[in-house]
Write a protein that holds these residues in place. Structure first.
Motif, PDB file in Angstrom:
ATOM      1  N   ILE A  56       1.532 -11.654   6.192  1.00  0.00           N
ATOM      2  CA  ILE A  56       1.154 -11.464   7.592  1.00  0.00           C
ATOM      3  C   ILE A  56       0.568 -10.070   7.797  1.00  0.00           C
ATOM      4  O   ILE A  56      -0.466  -9.888   8.437  1.00  0.00           O
ATOM      5  CB  ILE A  56       2.369 -11.692   8.513  1.00  0.00           C
ATOM      6  N   ARG A  57       1.240  -9.066   7.246  1.00  0.00           N
ATOM      7  CA  ARG A  57       0.743  -7.693   7.372  1.00  0.00           C
ATOM      8  C   ARG A  57      -0.562  -7.497   6.598  1.00  0.00           C
ATOM      9  O   ARG A  57      -1.507  -6.868   7.099  1.00  0.00           O
ATOM     10  CB  ARG A  57       1.798  -6.710   6.840  1.00  0.00           C
ATOM     11  N   LEU A  58      -0.615  -8.031   5.402  1.00  0.00           N
ATOM     12  CA  LEU A  58      -1.804  -7.867   4.562  1.00  0.00           C
ATOM     13  C   LEU A  58      -3.020  -8.512   5.220  1.00  0.00           C
ATOM     14  O   LEU A  58      -4.127  -7.974   5.163  1.00  0.00           O
ATOM     15  CB  LEU A  58      -1.551  -8.476   3.184  1.00  0.00           C
ATOM     16  N   GLY A  59      -2.799  -9.661   5.853  1.00  0.00           N
ATOM     17  CA  GLY A  59      -3.907 -10.346   6.516  1.00  0.00           C
ATOM     18  C   GLY A  59      -4.555  -9.489   7.584  1.00  0.00           C
ATOM     19  O   GLY A  59      -5.792  -9.468   7.727  1.00  0.00           O
ATOM     20  N   LEU A  60      -3.740  -8.757   8.347  1.00  0.00           N
ATOM     21  CA  LEU A  60      -4.285  -7.891   9.394  1.00  0.00           C
ATOM     22  C   LEU A  60      -5.026  -6.696   8.807  1.00  0.00           C
ATOM     23  O   LEU A  60      -6.178  -6.421   9.162  1.00  0.00           O
ATOM     24  CB  LEU A  60      -3.154  -7.402  10.306  1.00  0.00           C
ATOM     25  N   SER A 190       5.861  -3.713   3.803  1.00  0.00           N
ATOM     26  CA  SER A 190       4.968  -2.559   3.637  1.00  0.00           C
ATOM     27  C   SER A 190       3.753  -2.960   2.820  1.00  0.00           C
ATOM     28  O   SER A 190       3.861  -3.717   1.844  1.00  0.00           O
ATOM     29  CB  SER A 190       5.702  -1.405   2.947  1.00  0.00           C
ATOM     30  N   VAL A 191       2.611  -2.465   3.254  1.00  0.00           N
ATOM     31  CA  VAL A 191       1.352  -2.666   2.546  1.00  0.00           C
ATOM     32  C   VAL A 191       0.860  -1.295   2.116  1.00  0.00           C
ATOM     33  O   VAL A 191       0.573  -0.440   2.955  1.00  0.00           O
ATOM     34  CB  VAL A 191       0.311  -3.350   3.440  1.00  0.00           C
ATOM     35  N   SER A 192       0.778  -1.075   0.825  1.00  0.00           N
ATOM     36  CA  SER A 192       0.379   0.241   0.331  1.00  0.00           C
ATOM     37  C   SER A 192      -1.134   0.400   0.380  1.00  0.00           C
ATOM     38  O   SER A 192      -1.888  -0.580   0.395  1.00  0.00           O
ATOM     39  CB  SER A 192       0.872   0.434  -1.104  1.00  0.00           C
TER      40      SER A 192
END
Length: 410
Positions: A56-60, A190-192
């Motif tokens: 979900i975070r990576l998609g944004l 978390s997305v690095s």
């Protein structure tokens, strides 16, 4: 529509014609980038169905990174883009002058416009439809107020409308980023920066979105072709077509509300492996979309002339728009199915089918229909467009039922 109404009440059709011409260019540019919205919705909705916080975070963040990079390229290449556009669009010298003014200002809305696509797609995928509503309301209310201030109060013309659009998009983007920051707290992960800068991590994103990009360019190319061909008939017809296309866009945005719901619900059901929920979402969307389409057709039939009168005071433009209004009256009942199945295909991420069917409708239906009705003039253009929308609905509907019948999805 407010842009159109403000310019349509000035003393010449050249301002409205110029913005219509430049608007065709921005349709090709910005609407062509709408994959940032559509692809993000499908990917996020399926991640929601799996309850995958990282996805979900990576998609944004992936969508925002790509949006900013594309916007930087568009601004850097604005001169050759503009030069190519005016060489292809056949308008009068006065019309092209106003189009150039609008283009040279509006291009700086690219970063905010494209990031807004990403934000809206992400929120729809999460079934948080209030956030896109706030983004669009802030953007458009700001735009409307500044249209009136710049054009009516300060006596600006095309430049005022363009500047109002830029500021409106920036206001909407700021709102969206604040809302996204709040929404991300519900999905701890978390997305690095390394992940965002690693091309391999964009595999699913580009797999889905490259097909949607081609699909959208085919759609926008068809709309831009209508504007370019309409320009052959003079400023009066360009302006009339601009008004009618604004009504078509109003229809599309109304039906897109339900299509977006289908994207979110179908995507979540697909991600969760729930066939019953998917089928129910499709059926509900069809029923409600048909009801709204009937409402639009009745509105255009009963009040179409009055709506045109609100958008322009120029008698010759109003007369021309009234001649072609019957095509708009028929359009909702013909177009409705293409909007519904767009939503379904986005939710299931059947992007390859979306691409192929749009190309078929554009190249094998619209262009031949236009070519064979050249003698009909502008009526031929509207006939070809109507047949194009009908073909999209038929082809996508047939593909949906065929794929579901052959699918092992339960």
């Amino acid at each position: 529509m407010v842009d159109t109404a403000v310019l349509g009440h000035l003393d010449s059709a050249v301002y409205l014609a110029g913005v219509a011409l430049a608007g065709a260019v921005f349709s090709l540019i910005f609407m062509g980038m709408n994959f940032l919205r559509m692809g993000t919705t499908g990917i996020t909705a399926q991640a929601l169905g799996r309850q995958d916080a990282l996805a979900i975070r990576l998609g944004l963040w992936q969508a925002i990174v790509v949006a900013v990079l594309i916007a930087a390229v568009l601004i850097a290449l604005q001169v050759p883009i503009g030069t190519l556009a005016w060489s292809l669009l056949d308008g009068s010298a006065a019309t092209e002058h106003e189009a150039h003014i609008y283009f040279s200002i509006r291009i700086y809305s690219a970063p905010a416009t494209l990031v807004n696509f990403a934000l809206i797609g992400w929120f729809i995928g999460l079934q948080r439809s209030r956030a896109p509503l706030l983004i669009v309301v802030v953007s458009n209310v700001t735009n409307i107020i500044l249209d009136i201030v710049f054009v009516v109060v300060l006596d600006m013309t095309t430049n005022g409308v363009a500047l109002a659009s830029v500021i409106g998009e920036l206001a909407g983007c700021a709102t969206g980023l604040l809302l996204a920051n709040r929404a991300l707290k519900r999905w701890p992960s978390s997305v690095s920066m390394t992940e965002l800068m690693t091309p391999k991590r964009y595999g699913e994103f580009f797999s889905v979105n490259s097909n949607i990009l081609i699909r959208t360019l085919a759609l926008v190319g068809t709309l831009s072709f209508m504007t370019a061909q309409g320009a052959r008939f003079g400023e009066r017809v360009i302006a009339a077509n601009a008004i009618l296309m604004n009504l078509q866009y109003l229809l599309s945005y109304g039906l897109d509300g339900l299509a977006h719901a289908a994207e979110a619900l179908v995507g979540k059901a697909w991600g969760a492996g729930n066939r019953a929920a998917l089928t129910r979402a499709v059926n509900l969307t069809l029923v409600w979309s048909l009801a709204i389409a009937v409402g639009f057709s009745l509105t255009f039939a009963i009040g179409g002339d009055d709506i045109i009168g609100v958008l322009t005071k120029l008698p010759d433009v109003r007369q021309a728009a009234a001649v072609y209004l019957p095509w708009l009256i028929a359009s909702p009942l013909i177009s409705v199915f293409s909007f519904v199945f767009d939503g379904v295909f986005v939710g299931t991420t059947w992007s390859r089918d979306m691409r192929n069917l749009m190309l078929a409708a554009s190249l094998l239906v619209f262009l031949p229909a236009w070519w064979t009705t050249l003698a009909w003039g502008n009526h031929g253009l509207w006939f070809a467009f109507t047949l194009f929308m009908a073909a999209r609905g038929v082809l996508m509907g047939a593909t949906y039922y065929r794929r579901m019948a052959a699918s092992s999805f339960r």
